[in-house]
Design a protein around this motif. Structure first.
Motif, mmCIF file in Angstrom:
data_model
loop_
_atom_site.group_PDB
_atom_site.id
_atom_site.type_symbol
_atom_site.label_atom_id
_atom_site.label_comp_id
_atom_site.label_asym_id
_atom_site.label_seq_id
_atom_site.Cartn_x
_atom_site.Cartn_y
_atom_site.Cartn_z
ATOM 1 N N GLU A 7 0.801 -1.226 0.000
ATOM 2 C CA GLU A 7 0.000 0.000 0.000
ATOM 3 C C GLU A 7 0.834 1.277 0.000
ATOM 4 O OE1 GLU A 7 -2.147 0.950 3.619
ATOM 5 O OE2 GLU A 7 -1.108 -0.694 4.652
ATOM 6 N N HIS A 8 2.085 1.214 0.488
ATOM 7 C CA HIS A 8 2.905 2.417 0.556
ATOM 8 C C HIS A 8 3.976 2.460 -0.537
ATOM 9 C CE1 HIS A 8 1.005 3.524 4.276
ATOM 10 N NE2 HIS A 8 1.388 2.401 4.873
ATOM 11 N N ALA A 9 3.864 1.610 -1.534
ATOM 12 C CA ALA A 9 4.919 1.500 -2.552
ATOM 13 C C ALA A 9 5.187 2.828 -3.255
ATOM 14 C CB ALA A 9 4.546 0.429 -3.573
ATOM 15 N N GLY A 10 4.139 3.575 -3.575
ATOM 16 C CA GLY A 10 4.317 4.855 -4.243
ATOM 17 C C GLY A 10 5.078 5.840 -3.381
ATOM 18 N N ALA A 11 4.722 5.916 -2.097
ATOM 19 C CA ALA A 11 5.408 6.813 -1.175
ATOM 20 C C ALA A 11 6.869 6.407 -1.005
ATOM 21 C CB ALA A 11 4.695 6.826 0.174
ATOM 22 N N VAL A 12 7.113 5.100 -0.892
ATOM 23 C CA VAL A 12 8.482 4.599 -0.721
ATOM 24 C C VAL A 12 9.340 4.949 -1.928
ATOM 25 C CG1 VAL A 12 9.896 2.514 -0.526
ATOM 26 C CG2 VAL A 12 7.838 2.776 0.883
ATOM 27 N N HIS A 13 8.773 4.856 -3.107
ATOM 28 C CA HIS A 13 9.513 5.230 -4.315
ATOM 29 C C HIS A 13 9.958 6.686 -4.229
ATOM 30 C CE1 HIS A 13 10.651 5.559 -8.539
ATOM 31 N NE2 HIS A 13 9.915 6.647 -8.586
ATOM 32 N N HIS A 14 9.067 7.572 -3.800
ATOM 33 C CA HIS A 14 9.421 8.986 -3.693
ATOM 34 C C HIS A 14 10.456 9.210 -2.587
ATOM 35 C CE1 HIS A 14 6.598 10.548 -6.605
ATOM 36 N NE2 HIS A 14 5.594 9.898 -6.032
ATOM 37 N N ILE A 15 10.275 8.544 -1.447
ATOM 38 C CA ILE A 15 11.198 8.704 -0.317
ATOM 39 C C ILE A 15 12.610 8.272 -0.707
ATOM 40 C CG2 ILE A 15 11.803 7.843 1.977
ATOM 41 C CD1 ILE A 15 8.732 7.565 2.467
ATOM 42 N N THR A 16 12.733 7.083 -1.264
ATOM 43 C CA THR A 16 14.063 6.566 -1.593
ATOM 44 C C THR A 16 14.711 7.361 -2.727
ATOM 45 O OG1 THR A 16 13.014 4.877 -2.989
ATOM 46 C CG2 THR A 16 13.623 4.237 -0.752
ATOM 47 N N THR A 17 13.911 7.763 -3.711
ATOM 48 C CA THR A 17 14.463 8.589 -4.788
ATOM 49 C C THR A 17 15.017 9.888 -4.234
ATOM 50 O OG1 THR A 17 12.966 7.649 -6.442
ATOM 51 C CG2 THR A 17 13.960 9.783 -6.946
ATOM 52 N N ASP A 18 14.245 10.548 -3.369
ATOM 53 C CA ASP A 18 14.701 11.810 -2.782
ATOM 54 C C ASP A 18 15.950 11.611 -1.927
ATOM 55 O OD1 ASP A 18 12.571 13.050 -3.993
ATOM 56 O OD2 ASP A 18 11.350 13.207 -2.174
ATOM 57 N N PHE A 19 15.963 10.539 -1.133
ATOM 58 C CA PHE A 19 17.093 10.297 -0.232
ATOM 59 C C PHE A 19 18.376 10.006 -1.012
ATOM 60 C CE2 PHE A 19 19.820 7.504 2.273
ATOM 61 C CZ PHE A 19 19.949 8.224 3.454
ATOM 62 N N TYR A 20 18.300 9.080 -1.953
ATOM 63 C CA TYR A 20 19.529 8.676 -2.647
ATOM 64 C C TYR A 20 20.008 9.724 -3.647
ATOM 65 C CZ TYR A 20 19.366 4.252 -0.272
ATOM 66 O OH TYR A 20 19.369 3.297 0.721
ATOM 67 N N GLN A 21 19.101 10.492 -4.220
ATOM 68 C CA GLN A 21 19.545 11.590 -5.073
ATOM 69 C C GLN A 21 20.182 12.703 -4.244
ATOM 70 O OE1 GLN A 21 16.284 12.864 -7.584
ATOM 71 N NE2 GLN A 21 16.714 11.265 -9.098
ATOM 72 N N LYS A 22 19.694 12.900 -3.046
ATOM 73 C CA LYS A 22 20.228 13.958 -2.194
ATOM 74 C C LYS A 22 21.618 13.634 -1.671
ATOM 75 C CE LYS A 22 18.963 16.941 1.697
ATOM 76 N NZ LYS A 22 17.854 17.340 2.613
ATOM 77 N N TYR A 23 21.855 12.366 -1.296
ATOM 78 C CA TYR A 23 23.098 12.029 -0.613
ATOM 79 C C TYR A 23 24.068 11.153 -1.419
ATOM 80 C CZ TYR A 23 20.685 13.895 3.456
ATOM 81 O OH TYR A 23 20.019 14.731 4.329
ATOM 82 N N TYR A 24 23.595 10.545 -2.508
ATOM 83 C CA TYR A 24 24.457 9.584 -3.198
ATOM 84 C C TYR A 24 24.588 9.818 -4.702
ATOM 85 C CZ TYR A 24 24.462 6.897 1.128
ATOM 86 O OH TYR A 24 24.645 6.499 2.429
ATOM 87 N N ALA A 25 24.144 10.937 -5.186
ATOM 88 C CA ALA A 25 24.184 11.183 -6.634
ATOM 89 C C ALA A 25 25.560 11.689 -7.050
ATOM 90 C CB ALA A 25 23.094 12.161 -7.039
ATOM 91 N N ASP A 26 26.567 10.833 -6.896
ATOM 92 C CA ASP A 26 27.934 11.177 -7.264
ATOM 93 C C ASP A 26 28.708 9.888 -7.518
ATOM 94 O OD1 ASP A 26 28.970 10.132 -4.721
ATOM 95 O OD2 ASP A 26 28.131 11.935 -3.814
ATOM 96 N N THR A 27 30.003 10.001 -7.717
ATOM 97 C CA THR A 27 30.834 8.822 -7.986
ATOM 98 C C THR A 27 31.835 8.566 -6.863
ATOM 99 O OG1 THR A 27 32.390 10.181 -9.252
ATOM 100 C CG2 THR A 27 30.609 9.093 -10.474
ATOM 101 N N ILE A 28 31.604 9.170 -5.693
ATOM 102 C CA ILE A 28 32.515 9.000 -4.558
ATOM 103 C C ILE A 28 32.311 7.618 -3.928
ATOM 104 C CG2 ILE A 28 33.151 9.880 -2.275
ATOM 105 C CD1 ILE A 28 32.050 12.610 -3.215
ATOM 106 N N LYS A 29 33.406 6.912 -3.657
ATOM 107 C CA LYS A 29 33.304 5.629 -2.971
ATOM 108 C C LYS A 29 33.002 5.846 -1.489
ATOM 109 C CE LYS A 29 35.947 2.304 -5.660
ATOM 110 N NZ LYS A 29 36.981 1.257 -5.578
#
Length: 205
Positions: A7-29
């Motif tokens: 039931e929360h799949a849509g919300a989870v998609h938005h949450i994880t997209t926002d989180f990983y784009q905010k903190y991991y959208a780079d090539t740093i190990k």
């Protein structure tokens, strides 16, 4: 538990997209930190390891799209994040995942469910091991350092991860730390000392 279904799949998609784009959208190990598996009130609902909705909203300024929950392990991890200098600095250096990215529950009584770990049943662990080994390699391939990985859990999670790393030698060393849930449940008065211990070890990594 697969937070990306249900039931929360849509919300989870938005949450994880926002989180990983905010903190991991780079090539740093990053340096990998492996938990056990998602819990019902944390990653099993939000899709972000050791993050409940309060931490995502208050510490990361990420909307949780109507989902509301608190988890004790998440509180500890985000106190550690604060001690390390905040989310930007912490997630810029560390990747937090799990030995099993899927979570599990067990029915305790009618309409009552509790968290269940992948190693709580030998049969479940054996069934999951081939998939866990694939997930292990996939998480490594995201771009993490190989000189060390941290394990949250000094008992069965450490034993399983060390055994898997001998079969699939991705990391030169596994360093085990007490699991946040254990600290919050049994050592809460010593929480600040554990935060300092964790922060000191992570800063040296």
């Amino acid at each position: 538990m697969n937070p990306f279904k249900g039931e929360h799949a849509g919300a989870v998609h938005h949450i994880t997209t926002d989180f990983y784009q905010k903190y991991y959208a780079d090539t740093i190990k990053r340096i990998a930190i492996f938990g056990i598996n998602p819990g019902r009130m944390g990653a099993g609902l939000t899709g972000v390891p050791f993050a409940d909705t309060w931490c995502l909203q208050e510490k990361c300024n990420i909307s949780t799209h109507g989902i509301e929950t608190r988890e004790t392990s998440a509180r500890f991890i985000f106190d550690l994040v604060d001690a390390f200098g905040g989310p930007d600095r912490f997630f810029g250096k560390f990747y937090i995942g799990a030995v099993s990215p899927l979570g599990y529950v067990k029915q305790k009584a009618e309409k009552s469910w509790v968290n269940y770990n992948y190693y709580d049943s030998k049969a479940l662990q054996q069934l999951l091991t081939p998939a866990i080994e694939r997930w292990y390699q996939q998480q490594y391939n995201l771009g993490v350092h190989n000189h060390v990985a941290f394990c949250l859990g000094t008992g069965k999670n450490r034993q399983f991860l060390e055994s898997m790393n001998r079969r699939i030698p991705l990391f030169k060393k596994i360093v085990a730390l007490e699991h946040p849930r254990y600290i919050m449940q049994y050592k809460n008065r010593e929480k600040d000392a554990y935060i300092k211990k964790f922060a000191d070890l992570l800063l040296q990594a």
